[in-house]
Design an enzyme around this catalytic site. Structure first.
Site, PDB file in Angstrom:
ATOM      1  N   GLY A 214       0.711  -0.942  -0.124  1.00  0.00           N
ATOM      2  CA  GLY A 214       0.082   0.112   0.423  1.00  0.00           C
ATOM      3  C   GLY A 214       0.805   1.236  -0.155  1.00  0.00           C
ATOM      4  O   GLY A 214       0.423   2.090  -0.126  1.00  0.00           O
ATOM      5  N   GLU A 255       4.921  -6.237   0.346  1.00  0.00           N
ATOM      6  CA  GLU A 255       5.455  -7.083  -0.698  1.00  0.00           C
ATOM      7  C   GLU A 255       4.618  -5.235  -1.241  1.00  0.00           C
ATOM      8  O   GLU A 255       2.776  -5.713  -2.251  1.00  0.00           O
ATOM      9  CB  GLU A 255       3.967  -7.724  -1.073  1.00  0.00           C
ATOM     10  CG  GLU A 255       2.375  -7.718  -0.110  1.00  0.00           C
ATOM     11  CD  GLU A 255       1.986  -8.883   0.041  1.00  0.00           C
ATOM     12  OE1 GLU A 255       2.709  -9.839   0.540  1.00  0.00           O
ATOM     13  OE2 GLU A 255       0.680  -8.496   0.608  1.00  0.00           O
ATOM     14  N   PRO A 256       5.336  -4.641  -1.197  1.00  0.00           N
ATOM     15  CA  PRO A 256       4.812  -3.507  -3.070  1.00  0.00           C
ATOM     16  C   PRO A 256       4.750  -3.523  -4.142  1.00  0.00           C
ATOM     17  O   PRO A 256       5.495  -4.836  -4.792  1.00  0.00           O
ATOM     18  CB  PRO A 256       6.387  -2.512  -2.605  1.00  0.00           C
ATOM     19  CG  PRO A 256       7.450  -3.459  -2.352  1.00  0.00           C
ATOM     20  CD  PRO A 256       6.469  -4.839  -1.980  1.00  0.00           C
ATOM     21  N   GLY A 257       3.700  -3.720  -5.123  1.00  0.00           N
ATOM     22  CA  GLY A 257       3.668  -2.744  -6.693  1.00  0.00           C
ATOM     23  C   GLY A 257       4.279  -1.525  -6.905  1.00  0.00           C
ATOM     24  O   GLY A 257       4.376  -1.423  -7.859  1.00  0.00           O
ATOM     25  N   ARG A 294      -6.824   3.550 -14.861  1.00  0.00           N
ATOM     26  CA  ARG A 294      -7.224   4.173 -13.156  1.00  0.00           C
ATOM     27  C   ARG A 294      -8.013   5.528 -13.154  1.00  0.00           C
ATOM     28  O   ARG A 294      -8.476   5.393 -12.476  1.00  0.00           O
ATOM     29  CB  ARG A 294      -6.047   4.016 -12.567  1.00  0.00           C
ATOM     30  CG  ARG A 294      -4.528   3.180 -12.975  1.00  0.00           C
ATOM     31  CD  ARG A 294      -3.948   2.803 -12.119  1.00  0.00           C
ATOM     32  NE  ARG A 294      -4.392   2.845 -10.559  1.00  0.00           N
ATOM     33  CZ  ARG A 294      -3.726   4.045 -10.133  1.00  0.00           C
ATOM     34  NH1 ARG A 294      -3.065   5.339 -10.745  1.00  0.00           N
ATOM     35  NH2 ARG A 294      -3.832   4.236  -8.887  1.00  0.00           N
ATOM     36  N   TYR A 298     -10.447   5.209 -11.026  1.00  0.00           N
ATOM     37  CA  TYR A 298      -9.933   5.124  -9.719  1.00  0.00           C
ATOM     38  C   TYR A 298     -10.420   6.615  -9.356  1.00  0.00           C
ATOM     39  O   TYR A 298      -9.614   7.163  -8.639  1.00  0.00           O
ATOM     40  CB  TYR A 298      -8.793   4.788  -9.165  1.00  0.00           C
ATOM     41  CG  TYR A 298      -8.631   3.104  -9.131  1.00  0.00           C
ATOM     42  CD1 TYR A 298      -9.232   2.414  -8.134  1.00  0.00           C
ATOM     43  CD2 TYR A 298      -7.148   2.974  -9.702  1.00  0.00           C
ATOM     44  CE1 TYR A 298      -9.137   0.923  -8.490  1.00  0.00           C
ATOM     45  CE2 TYR A 298      -6.929   1.483  -9.809  1.00  0.00           C
ATOM     46  CZ  TYR A 298      -7.873   0.476  -8.753  1.00  0.00           C
ATOM     47  OH  TYR A 298      -7.764  -0.601  -9.379  1.00  0.00           O
ATOM     48  N   CYS A 324     -15.767   4.750 -28.215  1.00  0.00           N
ATOM     49  CA  CYS A 324     -16.981   5.349 -27.445  1.00  0.00           C
ATOM     50  C   CYS A 324     -17.731   5.028 -26.005  1.00  0.00           C
ATOM     51  O   CYS A 324     -18.646   3.620 -26.034  1.00  0.00           O
ATOM     52  CB  CYS A 324     -18.137   4.557 -28.983  1.00  0.00           C
ATOM     53  SG  CYS A 324     -17.493   5.277 -30.432  1.00  0.00           S
ATOM     54  N   GLU A 325     -17.451   5.635 -25.119  1.00  0.00           N
ATOM     55  CA  GLU A 325     -18.042   5.930 -23.993  1.00  0.00           C
ATOM     56  C   GLU A 325     -16.946   6.580 -23.522  1.00  0.00           C
ATOM     57  O   GLU A 325     -16.397   7.303 -24.320  1.00  0.00           O
ATOM     58  CB  GLU A 325     -17.528   3.918 -23.317  1.00  0.00           C
ATOM     59  CG  GLU A 325     -17.632   3.995 -21.980  1.00  0.00           C
ATOM     60  CD  GLU A 325     -18.372   2.636 -21.525  1.00  0.00           C
ATOM     61  OE1 GLU A 325     -19.211   2.637 -21.211  1.00  0.00           O
ATOM     62  OE2 GLU A 325     -18.679   1.979 -22.509  1.00  0.00           O
ATOM     63  N   TYR A 352      -0.822  -1.427 -12.929  1.00  0.00           N
ATOM     64  CA  TYR A 352      -2.400  -1.276 -13.178  1.00  0.00           C
ATOM     65  C   TYR A 352      -2.513  -0.538 -14.304  1.00  0.00           C
ATOM     66  O   TYR A 352      -4.054  -0.147 -14.162  1.00  0.00           O
ATOM     67  CB  TYR A 352      -3.344  -0.965 -11.545  1.00  0.00           C
ATOM     68  CG  TYR A 352      -2.639  -0.788 -10.263  1.00  0.00           C
ATOM     69  CD1 TYR A 352      -2.733  -2.974  -9.831  1.00  0.00           C
ATOM     70  CD2 TYR A 352      -1.654  -0.473  -9.439  1.00  0.00           C
ATOM     71  CE1 TYR A 352      -2.461  -3.814  -9.115  1.00  0.00           C
ATOM     72  CE2 TYR A 352      -1.036  -1.612  -8.288  1.00  0.00           C
ATOM     73  CZ  TYR A 352      -1.126  -2.676  -8.036  1.00  0.00           C
ATOM     74  OH  TYR A 352      -1.109  -3.924  -7.604  1.00  0.00           O
TER      75      TYR A 352
HETATM   76  C1  LIG Z   1      -2.184  -5.865  -4.786  1.00  0.00           C
HETATM   77  C2  LIG Z   1      -1.660  -5.991  -3.805  1.00  0.00           C
HETATM   78  C3  LIG Z   1      -0.463  -5.311  -3.068  1.00  0.00           C
HETATM   79  C4  LIG Z   1       0.312  -4.155  -4.016  1.00  0.00           C
HETATM   80  O1  LIG Z   1      -0.411  -3.859  -3.224  1.00  0.00           O
HETATM   81  P1  LIG Z   1       0.356  -1.790  -3.927  1.00  0.00           P
HETATM   82  O2  LIG Z   1      -0.215  -0.911  -3.759  1.00  0.00           O
HETATM   83  O3  LIG Z   1       0.607  -2.553  -5.497  1.00  0.00           O
HETATM   84  O4  LIG Z   1       1.807  -1.639  -3.251  1.00  0.00           O
HETATM   85  C5  LIG Z   1       0.559  -6.590  -2.338  1.00  0.00           C
HETATM   86  N1  LIG Z   1      -0.340  -7.643  -1.660  1.00  0.00           N
HETATM   87  C6  LIG Z   1      -1.522  -7.950  -2.251  1.00  0.00           C
HETATM   88  C7  LIG Z   1      -2.256  -8.693  -1.357  1.00  0.00           C
HETATM   89  C8  LIG Z   1      -1.971  -7.200  -3.408  1.00  0.00           C
HETATM   90  O5  LIG Z   1      -3.297  -7.698  -3.455  1.00  0.00           O
END
Ligand SMILES: *Cc1c(COP(=O)(O)O)cnc(C)c1O
Length: 399
Positions: A214, A255-257, A294, A298, A324-325, A352
């Site tokens: 997060g 677990e950063p994305g 996004r 969001y 077309c939306e 994302y």
């Molecule tokens: C999507 C997700 C993440 C990554 O979240 P970010 O906001 O992109 O860092 C980590 N853990 C789990 C289980 C997720 O579903």
């Protein structure tokens, strides 16, 4: 380099820069220096196998949410032990498949845990995903820790959870939480972490605690991201206190994305039409929410640059797509004067977007290019009509 890439590969185009991935990863590593910490890249943010391979080189593990992502991770060379599988609402068969592939399983509901326990007993260690009920802030669609969330096992069910664990003699080796995306406030993380650490004393066989992600990155020019240095320092203190009391040193997992890939991405699109209506000026680009969802999903802000006219006179535009939306990229956005044919660059395009893209309107997905040490590599080609039809079965229907 971006204008040259638009010319070379055409638009719309996603470009990712490994030097920014490195920068973001190093910031995390430095922030948690000296701690027993592991970072699992949450690959749903951007799942091209070349990106996964890059994270493998950097030394991260992988956080996956589907058996397909697990398979992509294995293809990219990750050891099954480095992969955490965190599904929700999947069939037990999918979890069994993951067990057979040797990856670490994370279970987020009591029904599945019961079935898992009755099948595997203590023979397969498992992590459990808890919901600490922390209000994380951020957009409601990306908040997962609140009371109405479908994610995780409520901390208020911990007696019930223990009952299942004891009955089946389940070996719980990890505790997990993930309370949502875009969390700015370090104290929110710490509060969630504290809830999990308090709970951990009920689980004597833990090897790690996974505090999810997060981490927020800035999207607007005046925005700040999560202060990971402050988080590292405060978490380090809390966690080592906890380990002392727990009696053993556990691994700290995140677990950063978004943190790792959002700012590394650029999306390039060409302005097809500048349209003056009675109320606004639209700049219409050769893309839409089929590629870039996004803003519509969001209400996300993505900063826009006009690469073709960076010093132009500032004017106000509503930037829209060709779907077309209603597919608005930006409302009332001041931009250097936009002319038909100009290339616009949308920032924070790493996370994302491509992974959420679709073929809506029967449009083709853009190409993706990875820039590494001044060289550009095509990592997925622009789709063709053949891709669109690849899974279609044409039948001979008679009337
Ligand atoms: C999507 C997700 C993440 C990554 O979240 P970010 O906001 O992109 O860092 C980590 N853990 C789990 C289980 C997720 O579903």
């Amino acid at each position: 380099m971006l204008p040259e890439l638009a010319t070379k590969w055409g638009t719309p185009l996603f470009v990712y820069d490994t030097s920014i991935i490195d920068r973001q990863y190093q910031r995390l590593v430095n922030a948690f220096k000296g701690q027993n910490v592991q970072f699992n890249y949450a690959c749903k943010a951007l799942s091209n196998p070349n990106i996964l391979k890059y994270f493998k080189i950097l030394g991260t593990g992988l956080d996956t949410v589907s058996i397909e992502e697990v398979r992509l991770g294995l293809m990219a060379g990750f050891d099954p032990k480095q992969i955490l599988f965190t599904p929700n609402c999947v069939d037990l068969n999918e979890i069994q498949e993951a067990v057979n592939l040797g990856v670490q399983i994370n279970i987020d509901n009591l029904s599945t845990l019961e079935q898992f326990g009755s099948r595997y007993g203590d023979s397969v260690p498992v992590c459990v995903r808890m919901n600490p009920h922390i209000l994380a802030g951020g957009h409601h669609k990306i908040s997962t820790g609140h009371i109405d969330s479908k994610f995780g096992i409520s901390i208020h069910q911990s007696r019930y959870l223990q009952r299942i664990i004891n009955h089946y003699n389940i070996h719980v080796n990890g505790l997990h939480m993930h309370t949502g995306s875009d969390i700015l406030d370090v104290d929110v993380f710490l509060r969630g972490a504290q809830v999990l650490m308090d709970l951990a004393f009920d689980f004597p066989e833990l090897e790690y605690i996974d505090f999810g992600s997060g981490f927020k990155v800035p999207y607007r020019p005046d925005e700040r991201g999560t202060n990971v240095e402050e988080l590292g320092e405060k978490m380090g203190y809390l966690f080592s206190e906890f380990c002392n009391q727990y009696g053993r040193s556990l691994a700290l997992v995140f677990e950063p994305g978004k943190w790792l890939v959002s700012e590394a991405g650029y999306f390039l699109a060409q302005v097809n039409v500048v349209k003056h209506t009675t109320s606004t000026v639209f700049a219409g680009v050769n893309s839409g929410f089929n590629h870039f969802i996004r803003p519509m999903l969001y209400d996300a802000y993505h900063h826009i640059l006009n690469l073709s006219n960076p010093n132009g006179k500032e004017r106000i535009y509503t930037v829209v797509g060709y779907i077309c939306e209603t597919d608005t990229f930006a409302w009332d956005r001041p931009l250097p004067e936009v002319r038909e044919g100009d290339i616009l660059c949308f920032l924070n395009a790493g996370a994302y977007l491509y992974s959420m893209s679709s073929n809506y309107n029967s449009r083709l997905r853009p190409a993706e290019v990875l820039v590494h040490r001044q060289k550009d590599y095509l990592i997925s080609r622009r789709q063709t009509m053949d891709d669109l039809l690849a899974s279609v079965v044409i039948c001979d229907l008679e009337y």
